[in-house]
Design an enzyme around this catalytic site. Structure first.
Site, mmCIF file in Angstrom:
data_model
loop_
_atom_site.group_PDB
_atom_site.id
_atom_site.type_symbol
_atom_site.label_atom_id
_atom_site.label_comp_id
_atom_site.label_asym_id
_atom_site.label_seq_id
_atom_site.Cartn_x
_atom_site.Cartn_y
_atom_site.Cartn_z
ATOM 1 N N ARG A 78 -10.158 -39.665 -32.915
ATOM 2 C CA ARG A 78 -10.411 -41.094 -32.767
ATOM 3 C C ARG A 78 -9.545 -41.814 -33.799
ATOM 4 N NH1 ARG A 78 -14.203 -45.169 -34.858
ATOM 5 N NH2 ARG A 78 -14.445 -46.770 -33.267
ATOM 6 N N HIS A 96 -13.472 -50.417 -29.396
ATOM 7 C CA HIS A 96 -14.410 -49.688 -28.523
ATOM 8 C C HIS A 96 -13.741 -49.278 -27.210
ATOM 9 C CE1 HIS A 96 -17.767 -52.049 -30.761
ATOM 10 N NE2 HIS A 96 -17.646 -50.840 -31.293
ATOM 11 N N ARG A 120 -21.705 -58.004 -39.374
ATOM 12 C CA ARG A 120 -20.514 -58.829 -39.177
ATOM 13 C C ARG A 120 -20.896 -60.151 -38.519
ATOM 14 N NH1 ARG A 120 -17.727 -53.997 -36.300
ATOM 15 N NH2 ARG A 120 -17.020 -52.679 -38.024
ATOM 16 N N GLU A 132 -18.421 -41.581 -26.482
ATOM 17 C CA GLU A 132 -17.034 -41.772 -26.908
ATOM 18 C C GLU A 132 -16.336 -40.443 -27.164
ATOM 19 O OE1 GLU A 132 -16.373 -45.630 -29.308
ATOM 20 O OE2 GLU A 132 -18.440 -45.071 -29.759
#
Length: 405
Positions: free
Chosen positions: A98, A185, A246, A390
């Site tokens: 990743r 993402h 965030r 993922e």
């Protein structure tokens, strides 16, 4: 004969997540997952592993003195040899990484010196992630012969048209400094697209989706005919939705105002917006479950946080419906909150019958962490719950890269 394996790595600044897949009969099956924590803190570093298949299933924790990412990967492989398969090092034939930021790279790539340089150059755009991702690649190269593969988290979004990814800033900032929207993402969205295609029995290149990856980090993506046409995150993961810590979208002048009013410097501002804002800043808690509990007790700040959180997502939902000209096959809910919180899904999709969206409350409650359709009978737009994977997406893309050679 033992099946070939695909090893997926996600290297953080002081951690290394790994997942091993069996590539048997053209199907990828997760067999082992693990996390190595506190790399560099040799007194406290440890491996937490989980054997998912076979005779030795179960979790185990091993204390190890792990000084760097190469040592971490070596410890992981020793764990796999001892607990899963003695010949695992020989069975691993592909490694997927990743990599958070690949600038405008539009697909997974075999790692070459040029790709390593690209990852390093993009570190300015993802300073917390890319250097660690590169360390993971270097560790894999030192332990395994051949070249591992890199999967760029930004790759899926490179089909966005220029009018969606450009900021209205002086053009030379784009030319000289690569300032533009990239999105994140991406590995999750590719997986969701593929799963939605199977669930709806419709080819990927015919699907129009609004995909919602709603977790501690949260984003949305408008997908037209299987390609991203817009996404909520921007140059960095800070833009867009309200997240755990965030702030998401913000008037840029707020940055200058706070700096002048409080005397904060750039690093303090970065910490404020990335680590101290979002749900945490509004409600004092970053976990949506805790905020729902506080809201049920009548907490004004928890209610405010939920309202701001929901308002922002619905704002993007409306925008993406317009982007797709009202032709939406499905809204996809995924990630920690999206796939596990029926109350949040209910709030996000309330009173949208005029837009052809209606959920069945019973189906909504039944689908926690498992895939399925939760729209009401007569809803023109499907509503899908799809738990994201993922790591599996990275493994699939890694094999795609190898097959393309």
């Amino acid at each position: 004969m033992a099946s070939k394996k695909v090893l997926v790595l996600n290297a953080g600044s002081s951690s290394l997540k790994f997942k091993l897949f069996d590539n048997a009969k053209s199907q990828l099956i997760a067999s082992v997952s693990g996390l190595i924590e506190r790399i560099g803190d040799t007194s406290n570093s440890q491996l937490v592993g989980n054997i998912l298949t076979g005779d030795n299933q179960g979790k185990a924790t091993h204390k190890e003195a792990i000084k760097d990412h190469t040592s971490a990967l070596d410890v992981a492989m020793n764990y796999l040899q001892d607990s899963y398969s003695k010949s695992v090092r020989q069975q691993v034939h592909a490694i997927g990484h990743r990599v958070v930021h690949g600038k405008d790279t539009g697909e997974a790539k075999l790692v070459t010196p040029d790709i390593e340089k690209l990852i390093q150059d993009a570190a300015a755009l993802a300073p917390l992630h890319n250097p660690a991702n590169l360390q993971g690649i270097m560790a894999a190269k030192s332990i395994f012969p051949g070249q591992p593969q890199a999967v760029f988290d930004t790759a899926f979004h490179q089909s966005m048209p220029a009018h969606a990814y450009m900021y209205a800033l002086p053009y030379e900032l784009y030319e000289k400094n690569a300032v533009r929207k990239y999105g994140f993402h991406g590995t999750s969205y590719l997986y969701l697209l593929r799963q939605a295609s199977k669930m709806l029995n419709k080819p990927e290149n015919e699907l129009n989706l609004i995909a919602c990856h709603i977790g501690a980090g949260a984003s949305m993506c408008a997908i037209e005919k299987g390609r991203c046409i817009d996404t909520s995150m921007g140059l960095t993961p800070l833009e867009g939705l309200v997240m755990g810590t965030r702030c998401g979208d913000l008037d840029p002048a707020v940055v200058l105002y706070i700096q002048n009013a409080t005397g904060r410097g750039p690093k303090e501002m970065d910490k404020l917006f990335n680590k101290e804002s979002g749900l945490l800043g509004l409600a004092g808690k970053s976990d949506i479950r805790a905020i729902l509990e506080e809201s049920a007790k009548g907490s004004d700040r928890a209610n405010l946080a939920m309202n701001v959180f929901v308002h922002r997502i619905r704002k993007y939902l409306g925008a993406y419906m317009v982007h797709l000209k009202g032709k939406v096959d499905a809204i996809v809910m995924s990630a920690g909150v999206g796939e596990n919180s029926p109350p949040v899904r209910k709030l996000l999709l309330a009173d949208l019958q005029s837009f052809g969206v209606s959920i069945d409350e019973s189906k909504n409650r039944q689908h926690t962490g498992r895939p399925g359709e939760i729209q009401a009978e007569g809803s023109l737009v499907k509503v899908l719950v799809i738990p994201t994977d993922e790591e599996l997406s990275i493994a699939q893309q890694t094999l795609d890269v190898i097959k393309a050679q």
